[in-house]
Enzyme design. Sequence first.
Site, mmCIF file in Angstrom:
data_model
loop_
_atom_site.group_PDB
_atom_site.id
_atom_site.type_symbol
_atom_site.label_atom_id
_atom_site.label_comp_id
_atom_site.label_asym_id
_atom_site.label_seq_id
_atom_site.Cartn_x
_atom_site.Cartn_y
_atom_site.Cartn_z
ATOM 1 N N ASN A 81 54.638 -43.487 -7.721
ATOM 2 C CA ASN A 81 55.187 -44.830 -7.933
ATOM 3 C C ASN A 81 54.049 -45.802 -7.651
ATOM 4 O OD1 ASN A 81 56.487 -47.273 -7.864
ATOM 5 N ND2 ASN A 81 57.668 -46.861 -5.998
ATOM 6 N N LYS A 138 53.875 -48.902 -8.033
ATOM 7 C CA LYS A 138 54.273 -50.271 -7.639
ATOM 8 C C LYS A 138 53.435 -51.277 -8.428
ATOM 9 C CE LYS A 138 55.787 -48.383 -3.318
ATOM 10 N NZ LYS A 138 56.167 -48.584 -1.939
ATOM 11 N N HIS A 168 65.023 -48.641 -6.111
ATOM 12 C CA HIS A 168 64.000 -48.560 -5.063
ATOM 13 C C HIS A 168 64.313 -49.598 -3.979
ATOM 14 C CE1 HIS A 168 60.219 -48.832 -2.945
ATOM 15 N NE2 HIS A 168 59.961 -47.619 -3.411
ATOM 16 N N GLU A 195 62.566 -51.582 -2.379
ATOM 17 C CA GLU A 195 61.937 -52.902 -2.561
ATOM 18 C C GLU A 195 62.741 -53.747 -3.552
ATOM 19 O OE1 GLU A 195 58.020 -51.368 -3.411
ATOM 20 O OE2 GLU A 195 57.880 -50.712 -1.322
ATOM 21 N N GLU A 244 64.531 -42.016 0.406
ATOM 22 C CA GLU A 244 63.381 -42.754 0.919
ATOM 23 C C GLU A 244 63.819 -43.630 2.092
ATOM 24 O OE1 GLU A 244 60.081 -43.169 -2.266
ATOM 25 O OE2 GLU A 244 61.407 -44.881 -2.419
ATOM 26 N N GLY A 252 55.442 -47.091 3.015
ATOM 27 C CA GLY A 252 54.243 -47.919 3.159
ATOM 28 C C GLY A 252 53.868 -48.188 4.613
ATOM 29 N N SER A 274 55.593 -42.529 2.832
ATOM 30 C CA SER A 274 54.326 -42.131 3.458
ATOM 31 C C SER A 274 53.991 -40.648 3.288
ATOM 32 C CB SER A 274 54.302 -42.537 4.940
ATOM 33 O OG SER A 274 54.392 -43.953 5.051
HETATM 34 P P1 PGA Z 1 54.748 -44.864 0.144
HETATM 35 O O1 PGA Z 1 55.867 -45.401 -0.868
HETATM 36 O O2 PGA Z 1 54.410 -43.457 -0.276
HETATM 37 O O3 PGA Z 1 53.578 -45.817 -0.020
HETATM 38 O O4 PGA Z 1 55.334 -44.916 1.502
HETATM 39 C C1 PGA Z 1 56.874 -44.561 -1.362
HETATM 40 C C2 PGA Z 1 57.765 -45.321 -2.293
HETATM 41 O O5 PGA Z 1 57.985 -46.525 -2.073
HETATM 42 O O6 PGA Z 1 58.281 -44.773 -3.289
#
Ligand code: PGA
Length: 253
Positions: free
Chosen positions: A11, A13, A97, A99, A169, A175, A214
Amino acid sequence: MATRSKLVAGNWKMHGSTAQNRDLLDAIVSRTAWLEKASIAVAVPYPYLWQAQSILANTHVSWGAQNVSQYEKGAYTGEVSAAMLVDFGCRYAIVGHSERRALFGEDSHTVALKFRAAQAAGLTPILCIGETLDQRETGVTEQVVAEQLDAVIELTGVNALSSSVLAYEPVWAIGTGKTATPQQAQDVHAFIRSRIAAHDPAVSAKLRVLYGGSVKASNAAELFCMPDIDGGLIGGASLVADEFVAICNAAKN
Ligand code: PGA
């Protein structure tokens, strides 16, 4: 127990440029070609779908988008429909997601509508669900995940999950560098699977449930060997070729 092949999905982003993407995609294609058992995908920003299509067509790597409109077409300024994603050869669309839920006000019903719109156009939705730190600490992880999942099951019926992918998640792990332990992740994955099994055990047994939050080269293998973890949704580490290739490698068994 059903055998489920693993999926590793990047992903990106809101990252990338035409030049950076080319190097990254070329590296992924050339350095993962020998992986037979794991599926690999990248979810890129909309403007780069053409580039993903031109580099990844006829390779083993699939591509998709990070969001999709719940509407089919019409006067929806700024929206991108599922049919448009199909037009660019997408196989996947991430929906829900955290976010999008937290920063763009998407509630579980909207996410369910997006899930349905993606499927109706022939895409495989990757449905993201997960709790915040506050919710984990107050002991409501299962309720939160159940509510997010049930919204989709209520709208589409449990069978629709057969042609989808789930991603657990935990928001506190995204992140932050703070990964759920393999056991913490496994516990929630098992809960998700049992909740779906209560509707339809066959759908539950076949459904791929990815872990995201992460995931990196150094922790992927221990997560992916848990019985209910079928791969990963990878944010930050999907932008670094060495990391992403190593994570794909960890999923090959
Ligand atoms: P990350 O993000 O691996 O940077 O923690 C995962 C995601 O948001 O899908």
